[in-house]
Design a protein around this motif. Sequence first.
Motif, PDB file in Angstrom:
ATOM      1  N   VAL A   1       8.917  -7.350  -5.807  1.00  0.00           N
ATOM      2  CA  VAL A   1       8.120  -7.055  -7.119  1.00  0.00           C
ATOM      3  C   VAL A   1       7.839  -5.412  -7.477  1.00  0.00           C
ATOM      4  CG1 VAL A   1       5.872  -7.106  -7.846  1.00  0.00           C
ATOM      5  CG2 VAL A   1       6.466  -9.040  -7.299  1.00  0.00           C
ATOM      6  N   ILE A   2       7.918  -5.121  -5.762  1.00  0.00           N
ATOM      7  CA  ILE A   2       8.139  -3.475  -5.799  1.00  0.00           C
ATOM      8  C   ILE A   2       9.154  -3.038  -5.854  1.00  0.00           C
ATOM      9  CG2 ILE A   2       7.858  -1.368  -4.545  1.00  0.00           C
ATOM     10  CD1 ILE A   2       5.873  -3.215  -2.653  1.00  0.00           C
ATOM     11  N   TYR A   3      10.307  -2.671  -6.129  1.00  0.00           N
ATOM     12  CA  TYR A   3      11.616  -2.719  -6.171  1.00  0.00           C
ATOM     13  C   TYR A   3      11.745  -2.215  -8.134  1.00  0.00           C
ATOM     14  CZ  TYR A   3      12.355  -1.115  -1.993  1.00  0.00           C
ATOM     15  OH  TYR A   3      12.728  -0.377  -0.243  1.00  0.00           O
ATOM     16  N   THR A   4      11.643  -3.965  -8.762  1.00  0.00           N
ATOM     17  CA  THR A   4      11.398  -4.410  -9.616  1.00  0.00           C
ATOM     18  C   THR A   4      10.938  -3.163 -10.582  1.00  0.00           C
ATOM     19  OG1 THR A   4      12.365  -6.857  -9.259  1.00  0.00           O
ATOM     20  CG2 THR A   4      11.545  -5.698 -11.437  1.00  0.00           C
ATOM     21  N   ILE A   5       9.989  -3.500 -10.103  1.00  0.00           N
ATOM     22  CA  ILE A   5       8.223  -2.595 -10.724  1.00  0.00           C
ATOM     23  C   ILE A   5       8.848  -1.598 -10.600  1.00  0.00           C
ATOM     24  CG2 ILE A   5       6.298  -1.863 -11.675  1.00  0.00           C
ATOM     25  CD1 ILE A   5       5.464  -4.037 -10.422  1.00  0.00           C
ATOM     26  N   GLY A   6       9.066  -0.737  -9.907  1.00  0.00           N
ATOM     27  CA  GLY A   6       9.500   0.574 -10.049  1.00  0.00           C
ATOM     28  C   GLY A   6      11.083   0.945 -10.825  1.00  0.00           C
ATOM     29  N   PHE A   7      11.780   0.192 -10.327  1.00  0.00           N
ATOM     30  CA  PHE A   7      13.081  -0.227 -11.721  1.00  0.00           C
ATOM     31  C   PHE A   7      12.956   0.799 -12.812  1.00  0.00           C
ATOM     32  CE2 PHE A   7      17.217  -1.242 -13.805  1.00  0.00           C
ATOM     33  CZ  PHE A   7      17.470  -0.614 -12.939  1.00  0.00           C
ATOM     34  N   LEU A   8      11.815  -0.884 -13.524  1.00  0.00           N
ATOM     35  CA  LEU A   8      11.753  -0.179 -14.274  1.00  0.00           C
ATOM     36  C   LEU A   8      10.657   0.557 -14.779  1.00  0.00           C
ATOM     37  CD1 LEU A   8      11.340  -4.303 -15.161  1.00  0.00           C
ATOM     38  CD2 LEU A   8      13.052  -2.727 -15.706  1.00  0.00           C
TER      39      LEU A   8
ATOM     40  N   GLY B   1       8.934   8.064  -8.272  1.00  0.00           N
ATOM     41  CA  GLY B   1      10.063   6.908  -7.537  1.00  0.00           C
ATOM     42  C   GLY B   1       9.106   6.744  -5.659  1.00  0.00           C
ATOM     43  N   LEU B   2       9.068   7.686  -5.560  1.00  0.00           N
ATOM     44  CA  LEU B   2       7.946   8.468  -4.385  1.00  0.00           C
ATOM     45  C   LEU B   2       6.838   7.482  -4.641  1.00  0.00           C
ATOM     46  CD1 LEU B   2       8.711  11.884  -3.096  1.00  0.00           C
ATOM     47  CD2 LEU B   2       9.497  10.212  -2.075  1.00  0.00           C
ATOM     48  N   LEU B   3       6.235   7.231  -5.191  1.00  0.00           N
ATOM     49  CA  LEU B   3       5.014   6.498  -4.920  1.00  0.00           C
ATOM     50  C   LEU B   3       5.199   4.960  -5.182  1.00  0.00           C
ATOM     51  CD1 LEU B   3       2.249   5.656  -6.583  1.00  0.00           C
ATOM     52  CD2 LEU B   3       3.073   5.074  -7.895  1.00  0.00           C
ATOM     53  N   PHE B   4       6.399   4.205  -5.360  1.00  0.00           N
ATOM     54  CA  PHE B   4       6.612   2.828  -5.042  1.00  0.00           C
ATOM     55  C   PHE B   4       7.620   3.150  -3.207  1.00  0.00           C
ATOM     56  CE2 PHE B   4       7.581   3.488  -9.865  1.00  0.00           C
ATOM     57  CZ  PHE B   4       6.273   2.155  -9.626  1.00  0.00           C
ATOM     58  N   LEU B   5       8.435   3.935  -2.878  1.00  0.00           N
ATOM     59  CA  LEU B   5       8.326   3.795  -1.634  1.00  0.00           C
ATOM     60  C   LEU B   5       7.205   4.017  -0.680  1.00  0.00           C
ATOM     61  CD1 LEU B   5      11.975   6.115  -1.737  1.00  0.00           C
ATOM     62  CD2 LEU B   5      11.610   4.240  -1.813  1.00  0.00           C
ATOM     63  N   GLY B   6       6.489   4.388  -0.946  1.00  0.00           N
ATOM     64  CA  GLY B   6       5.430   4.347  -0.210  1.00  0.00           C
ATOM     65  C   GLY B   6       5.003   3.291  -0.177  1.00  0.00           C
ATOM     66  N   LEU B   7       4.705   2.505  -1.401  1.00  0.00           N
ATOM     67  CA  LEU B   7       4.217   1.133  -1.298  1.00  0.00           C
ATOM     68  C   LEU B   7       5.048   0.447  -0.666  1.00  0.00           C
ATOM     69  CD1 LEU B   7       2.890   0.923  -5.165  1.00  0.00           C
ATOM     70  CD2 LEU B   7       1.430   1.075  -2.758  1.00  0.00           C
TER      71      LEU B   7
END
Length: 105
Positions: free
Chosen positions: A16-23, A62-68
């Motif tokens: 979910v995190i990677y998908t939301i980050g990608f989109l 993208g760093l926000l999603f990597l942090g999550l």
Amino acid sequence: MEYTYKTNTFFLLKTVIYTIGFLSLIAMSRLWIGSNENWNQMIENDFIPALIVRSIFLTLAGLLFLGLSSIVNKIYRKESPFLKELVILLLFSFTLNVILMLGLI
């Protein structure tokens, strides 16, 4: 049974995190507040500086999603290749901006 549940939950959260980050990165790469004339002028006159600034913006987002993702790794006590994920993020943001700015999408 509990181990399988934790593994499935971990996999689901990461997906979910990677998908939301990608989109989100795709949506943010298409973001432009100015007019079409300003966009075309920027592409013609300041391509390289604009590419660098837009890539930095996408990388920070993208760093926000990597942090999550790292927080989820810490919660589930899993090791993650953060450096590898960071390199992939940098390449993805740069490539996405090049494709968008050249008008291939």
